[in-house]
Design a protein around this motif. Sequence first.
Motif, PDB file in Angstrom:
ATOM      1  N   TRP A  18       5.702   2.831  54.957  1.00 36.57           N
ATOM      2  CA  TRP A  18       5.424   3.441  56.072  1.00 36.57           C
ATOM      3  C   TRP A  18       4.589   4.764  55.911  1.00 36.57           C
ATOM      4  O   TRP A  18       3.779   5.210  56.452  1.00 36.57           O
ATOM      5  N   GLY A  28       9.337  -0.233  57.876  1.00 37.25           N
ATOM      6  CA  GLY A  28      10.140   0.900  57.542  1.00 37.25           C
ATOM      7  C   GLY A  28      10.037   1.111  55.797  1.00 37.25           C
ATOM      8  O   GLY A  28      10.008   0.292  55.301  1.00 37.25           O
ATOM      9  N   ASP A  62      19.090   2.408  62.502  1.00 35.21           N
ATOM     10  CA  ASP A  62      17.673   2.521  62.631  1.00 35.21           C
ATOM     11  C   ASP A  62      17.370   1.672  63.768  1.00 35.21           C
ATOM     12  O   ASP A  62      15.889   1.747  64.162  1.00 35.21           O
ATOM     13  N   THR A  63      18.229   0.547  64.302  1.00 39.96           N
ATOM     14  CA  THR A  63      17.435  -0.421  65.119  1.00 39.96           C
ATOM     15  C   THR A  63      17.995   0.051  66.667  1.00 39.96           C
ATOM     16  O   THR A  63      18.878   0.348  67.019  1.00 39.96           O
ATOM     17  N   ALA A  73      13.328   7.879  52.468  1.00 37.05           N
ATOM     18  CA  ALA A  73      12.821   6.381  52.610  1.00 37.05           C
ATOM     19  C   ALA A  73      12.951   5.217  51.546  1.00 37.05           C
ATOM     20  O   ALA A  73      12.949   4.330  51.718  1.00 37.05           O
ATOM     21  N   GLY A 111       6.870  -1.925  54.792  1.00 37.51           N
ATOM     22  CA  GLY A 111       6.669  -0.610  55.791  1.00 37.51           C
ATOM     23  C   GLY A 111       5.489  -0.577  56.086  1.00 37.51           C
ATOM     24  O   GLY A 111       5.034   0.144  57.242  1.00 37.51           O
ATOM     25  N   GLY A 124      10.643  -1.062  62.709  1.00 45.41           N
ATOM     26  CA  GLY A 124      11.776  -0.541  62.126  1.00 45.41           C
ATOM     27  C   GLY A 124      12.349  -1.417  60.977  1.00 45.41           C
ATOM     28  O   GLY A 124      11.794  -2.345  60.694  1.00 45.41           O
ATOM     29  N   MET A 125      13.536  -0.986  60.659  1.00 46.26           N
ATOM     30  CA  MET A 125      13.856  -1.819  59.237  1.00 46.26           C
ATOM     31  C   MET A 125      14.693  -3.245  59.673  1.00 46.26           C
ATOM     32  O   MET A 125      14.509  -4.039  58.841  1.00 46.26           O
ATOM     33  N   ASP A 180      16.064   3.964  52.244  1.00 50.05           N
ATOM     34  CA  ASP A 180      15.811   2.803  53.229  1.00 50.05           C
ATOM     35  C   ASP A 180      15.097   1.593  52.523  1.00 50.05           C
ATOM     36  O   ASP A 180      15.714   0.515  52.807  1.00 50.05           O
ATOM     37  N   THR A 181      14.331   1.848  51.643  1.00 51.99           N
ATOM     38  CA  THR A 181      13.781   0.596  50.970  1.00 51.99           C
ATOM     39  C   THR A 181      14.774  -0.070  50.179  1.00 51.99           C
ATOM     40  O   THR A 181      14.921  -1.489  50.222  1.00 51.99           O
ATOM     41  N   THR A 223      20.635   0.071  58.133  1.00 51.36           N
ATOM     42  CA  THR A 223      19.347  -0.735  58.852  1.00 51.36           C
ATOM     43  C   THR A 223      19.788  -0.998  60.062  1.00 51.36           C
ATOM     44  O   THR A 223      19.175  -0.809  61.020  1.00 51.36           O
TER      45      THR A 223
END
Lengths: 273, 281
Positions: free
Chosen positions: B238, B234, A47-48, B85, B229, B152-153, B88-89, A43
């Motif tokens: 999303w 994110g 991702d940033t 995704a 998201g 973004g995240m 990511d979550t 993250t």
Amino acid sequence: MASLDIDIGRVEGQRALVRQRHLKMAAIWAVVFAFLAWCFHGTIIQDTDWSRIGGANGVLGSLGRFLALDFSLLPELVIPTIETFMVACVGTVLGCFFSLPVAWFGAANVTPNRFFFYPAGRFLMVLSRSVHEIIWALIFVSAVGLGALPGILAIAMRSVGFISKITAEAIENIDKKPVEAIRAVGGNDFQVMYYGILPQIYPVVLATVIFEWDINIRRSAVMGLVGAGGLGLTFFRQMNSFNYGGVTMVILAILLLIVLGEVLSHFLRKAVI
Amino acid sequence: MTMTETNPGPAPDSGQTWSRYGATGAATRHATLLAVLVFLGYSLHFLNVDLSRLLGTFSGVWRVVSDRYYPPEIAYVANAGYLGAILDTLQMSFLGGFIGVVCAIPLAWFSAWNVTPSRRILFPLGRLGVISSRAIHETIWTILFVSILGFGMLAGVSALTMFCIGFAGKLFADEIEAVDMGPVEAMRSAGASDLQVFVWAVVPQVRVAFTGIAIYTWDVAFRAATVVGFFGGGGMGWYLKRNIQQLENTKVSAIILSIIAMVLIAEVFSGWVRARVNRAK
């Protein structure tokens, strides 16, 4: 001598147990931190786009925009605040009505049918809680259109899970004696429900409903983000017109409403219990 | 569970009928009920809610779902992008939950009336911190962080952190306020500092409860992470936002189903871990 040997043996055994427990805790923490590092890598690092944020000055600059309060918005905040409060109240009451059959189905001792209605009730409880209020609101907005109604319905649906779960547990834990006493003197099902079960679960249920109402004020403040009116809509408009001072005003209004709800629910809970 | 106090009722031969509440009690109850009903009715009028629409709602939901959202396009949620995704979550919820819990512990310590280091300064500050992060809904936190930190995240993680501080902070503080004060007073009278009292008298009592709350916080954070998201944070939300805007309804229903499935898995998993922690205490 023999007893001393046994004691030493036990102490050794306990030491080994403690060592084993420490090892296990260390292993758990190692796994947690490895997982954490992976999350951090995914993250924060991958991702940033740090150059776009622009360092501490950039962040402070964007924060500073929120500090120029826009007091001209004040008169426009009154009606949405009242609306938000009302949506929360009506949504909670509607949620209580929806919870009645769900709690009835989902309480093992009063359910009409153990093989069909009981799992159905339990499933509805889980469904209501696992769908986020924003998604409920999206579903209802697409079904009944814009306005306060989808917000009320979304809040009601989201409240069902918690209220009916606690109610069903309260029904399962009741004292059977009053119920049998009323049956014994010839009470019908309704009288059993009204005089035997209701007085026993009523304090728990009411406390739960007040708790849920308090949370629902927070929820109804965001219903406007997906088209269901109230303070969320004002927030959305202020944000989209880049009026950051106005955004702060809306947040202050939400905070005021929450504090009011918190104080009210404190006194209500005292009055009930 | 205790029964509410009832009045003893009239003597058996007085000829009166028994009632649970006295005359004034009944009057107050009826007045309260009436006031609530009037308020609800006025609210419906004020909000301009057409009650006839309410009756058609569920058939409306059914019609919309069966016309537009059925059948869900399961193939869409099975591709690598969407599975990424989901990961990511998971990452966001875990990181946000962890940082939130770490920040919540000192705040809970400050905002617990019985062991707070200073009742004048730190207690109100701790309370304010917990209440304000709880008061703002996670979606509003997301929007605010997106406007400061960009899409973004990172914004999602920050929003979830704030959410978890509020959520865990309140539960932690309640737990600390319920500890047995015996060890606390013993340590105080032996001259321990506030930090020593917290670490050696409070923490051992609340360790197991804190672990359970921390796991539950992750569970709730995961539920919240599925929608951050939607506002630019994110993860799965999303995809939801994008497909709603493109009116890809069958994909939307597949995404919602996948969210429900993931939340259920998270709930079962957290319940299992919490049960294990409670057994191992």
